[in-house]
Motif scaffolding. Sequence first.
Motif, mmCIF file in Angstrom:
data_model
loop_
_atom_site.group_PDB
_atom_site.id
_atom_site.type_symbol
_atom_site.label_atom_id
_atom_site.label_comp_id
_atom_site.label_asym_id
_atom_site.label_seq_id
_atom_site.Cartn_x
_atom_site.Cartn_y
_atom_site.Cartn_z
ATOM 1 N N GLN A 113 1.063 -1.115 -0.027
ATOM 2 C CA GLN A 113 0.040 0.084 -0.006
ATOM 3 C C GLN A 113 0.812 1.168 0.055
ATOM 4 O OE1 GLN A 113 -3.572 0.030 -0.106
ATOM 5 N NE2 GLN A 113 -3.033 2.147 -0.461
ATOM 6 N N GLN A 114 2.115 1.179 0.636
ATOM 7 C CA GLN A 114 2.811 2.425 0.745
ATOM 8 C C GLN A 114 3.516 2.607 -0.516
ATOM 9 O OE1 GLN A 114 3.010 4.394 3.345
ATOM 10 N NE2 GLN A 114 4.523 5.640 2.173
ATOM 11 N N GLN A 145 0.925 4.267 -2.894
ATOM 12 C CA GLN A 145 0.712 5.553 -2.729
ATOM 13 C C GLN A 145 1.930 6.559 -3.188
ATOM 14 O OE1 GLN A 145 -0.225 5.810 1.461
ATOM 15 N NE2 GLN A 145 -2.050 5.032 1.202
ATOM 16 N N ASP A 146 3.198 5.996 -2.747
ATOM 17 C CA ASP A 146 4.301 6.954 -3.438
ATOM 18 C C ASP A 146 4.636 6.892 -4.805
ATOM 19 O OD1 ASP A 146 4.799 7.224 -0.476
ATOM 20 O OD2 ASP A 146 6.526 5.462 -0.439
ATOM 21 N N SER A 152 1.440 9.453 -6.415
ATOM 22 C CA SER A 152 1.178 10.513 -5.763
ATOM 23 C C SER A 152 1.274 11.632 -6.944
ATOM 24 C CB SER A 152 2.347 10.825 -4.656
ATOM 25 O OG SER A 152 3.636 10.938 -5.176
ATOM 26 N N SER A 171 -4.564 8.545 -5.992
ATOM 27 C CA SER A 171 -3.840 7.451 -5.452
ATOM 28 C C SER A 171 -4.187 6.168 -5.974
ATOM 29 C CB SER A 171 -3.836 7.731 -3.730
ATOM 30 O OG SER A 171 -3.114 6.646 -3.153
#
Length: 829
Positions: A334-335, A338-339, A342, A347
């Motif tokens: 998930q991280q 998102q990164d 961005s 997202s």
Amino acid sequence: MGSMFRGEEVALVQLFLPTAAAYTCVSQLGELGLVEFRDLNASVSAFQRRFVVDVRRCEELEKTFTFLQEEVRRAGLALPLPVGRLPAPPPRDLLRIQEETDRLAQELRDVRGNQQELRAQLHQLQLHEAVLGQSHGPPLAAAHTDGPSSERSPLLLPPGGPHQDLKVNFVAGAVEPHKAAALERLLWRACRGFLIASFQEMEQQLEDPVTGEPTRWMTFLISYWGEQIGQKIRKITACFHCHIFPFLEPEEARRGALQQLQQQSQELQEVLGETERFLSQVLGRVQQLLPAGQMQIRKMKAVYLALNQCSVSSTHKCLIAEAWCAVLDLPTLQQVLQDSSSEAGVSAVAHRIPCQDMPPTLIRTNRFTASFQGIVDAYGVGRYQEVNPAPYTIITFPFLFAVMFGDVGHGLLMFLFALAMVLAENRPAVKAAQNEIWQTFFGGRYLLLLMGLFSVYTGFIYNECFSRATTIFPSGWSVAAMANQSGWSDAYLARHSLLTLDPNISGVFLGPYPFGIDPVWSLATNHLSFLNSFKMKMSVILGVIHMAFGVILGVFNHVHFGQGHKLLLETLPELIFLLGLFGYLVFLVLYKWLCVKAADSASAPSILIHFINMFLFSSSPTNRPLYHAQEVVQYVLVVLALASVPVLLLGTPLYLLRRQRHLQRRPAGGQDEDKAKLMDSDACESGWGPDEKAGCSGDEKEAEQLIASEVFMHQAIHTIEFCLGCISNTASYLRLWALSLAHAQLSEVLWAMVMRVALSANLRVGVQAVVLVPVFAAFAVLTVAILLVMEGLSAFLHALRLHWVEFQNKFYSGTGYKLSPFTFAAEDE
């Protein structure tokens, strides 16, 4: 349990990737290797998918890179390794990379073409120069001319008669040496001898313009009369691919032409040198571009292939992907999404979704456990969250190998060889070795390390080092005490070549050897009989323990998959059958070892007769019991073992049919819930086995009922396989005894036929020392070739068989499939 003892929990996740950030998200996932994508476009042809144009561009670039790589190798240059891990380039850079690569490839083609053309011209000039420079002998008439004017006379005197007006013509050229004889013969036959031909081999070798290898040529000079003969000669030389050059008869003209050719050759060599220097510059630019470009394009192609597996949303604003991912990696996933998304303003999202398919198996390994996990996976990848045999194989596999390979010297050599590979594992030259045999040994270096270490341990137990016994501790037998108390006289010793040590005489047997086999047994004539008995019983003990451990590991599978009924209806009867019969045999062996003293050895009972009488429900008057009420215990164990067979055969099928019948009697409201529970517990939780009901595929499977005949058939096969397997598998472990005996005897034979012969030779000290050098070299070569390689491979295969057939089939199905994450690891290498 940890992921090493059982595969990690894997979930199916659905990814919503914004169209603008989909490429970046998938690229980052490839760098980390977290997920395995599922193909959502399986029904769509590969030529109709969304990113097929981008994939084709990448493939065209790969073809261009292949051409550039071949040109670099052709020039004898090496490609440097890429520096660091380069990410996949952005899509907008694809056109730039393609244009730059195409321009460089076209420039290289032009330069290479010019070089080939210049080399061909230089080759022709050198051949022409050689033809004019060769001193072909004068023909017939010219051979008889004398005096200083002979050099200025024509090559052929004009013949007299009606044909004195005919002009003598010449054909000069060069041909390959292996064609010269055939050419000369064909010219003579076709022209019926109306010519004079002179062939001469060149002294200097010329470089072939295509291959660059030095080659020799034959120059020839043909003189003839008449136009028809000339046409025949030209046609024949053309068929032999000869190089034909103009030939001037006057000597001065030939000298002038030769000087002109030499000047042209020198100028052409200068131009060729400049061309090759420019080619080197172009190849240097290729060396800088190629490593990074190849890696980036391979990554880009992999990203587009992964995107082709995604489906497009109805609004065409995002791509939808499904992937398997370890539950522990979900926060990282998930991280990363998102990164990566961005910059797109929207997202990317990942969430778990339910699935009825069996998830893949994920077991993380390192450089130490990879070889042991490879042994297990070669039998079959474990089903989802099944007990993994690899952690136990780390100990049991080297140990069973060492039981068959026990020798301190041989084990130490194997240990040192593996230790050298372990210490050099980080060297680039070792990793880059392309030899397949070396790669096999290097991949299993930690396995070889433990195999050698355990072989040293069992070698100390057998007290064997290159088939020789060692005296580490004092022997437990005293020959002096036997000689003092038995009254051995000189006449007795002269009549008896063999002496017997009686342990019942006080002071003869002082106690057991502290560790391993007493070295005095190496001097005994019944040494082989003693070791045979010991190793045979040891093999049975190890085999029963190994199989019982496999049955116990099945308990963890039943508990994890919620199959509590199998603990009572399968595992318990299996343990009663195995331990009640063969576990009792192990008990008899240990009891006789511990409780029967040397004083009672003459009347010691036979375990084999007791075991046979156990099945026959009888007793032998001449074979006394080992302990009180032995017959009663044996009868009870046999009855329990026989009673466990129908429980194992009918227990599980009757339980499943009873649950189904109970389900059918319930009201409709609770029927669906119980039916789903039944299917989940008996099919899904059992790991989606092929022989069980696959009840996790929707409403149709939930409504499907158990077929009694299939359930009984499956359980009957399992029962027969286990009961007969207990007998055959126990006998199969006797291979530990057989191979250990074979290894010891081969070591003894090799020592006796090589080293003992040289050491027992009655020679002078200096001569014997010289003789021992080649003898020891032969002994070392034979030891490595026969005892280490051949015997080691044999013991390895037998240990592999014991784990696959005798151990793993007690609890391990091996019907799963690996999690193959989308990763750039192969491209980075």
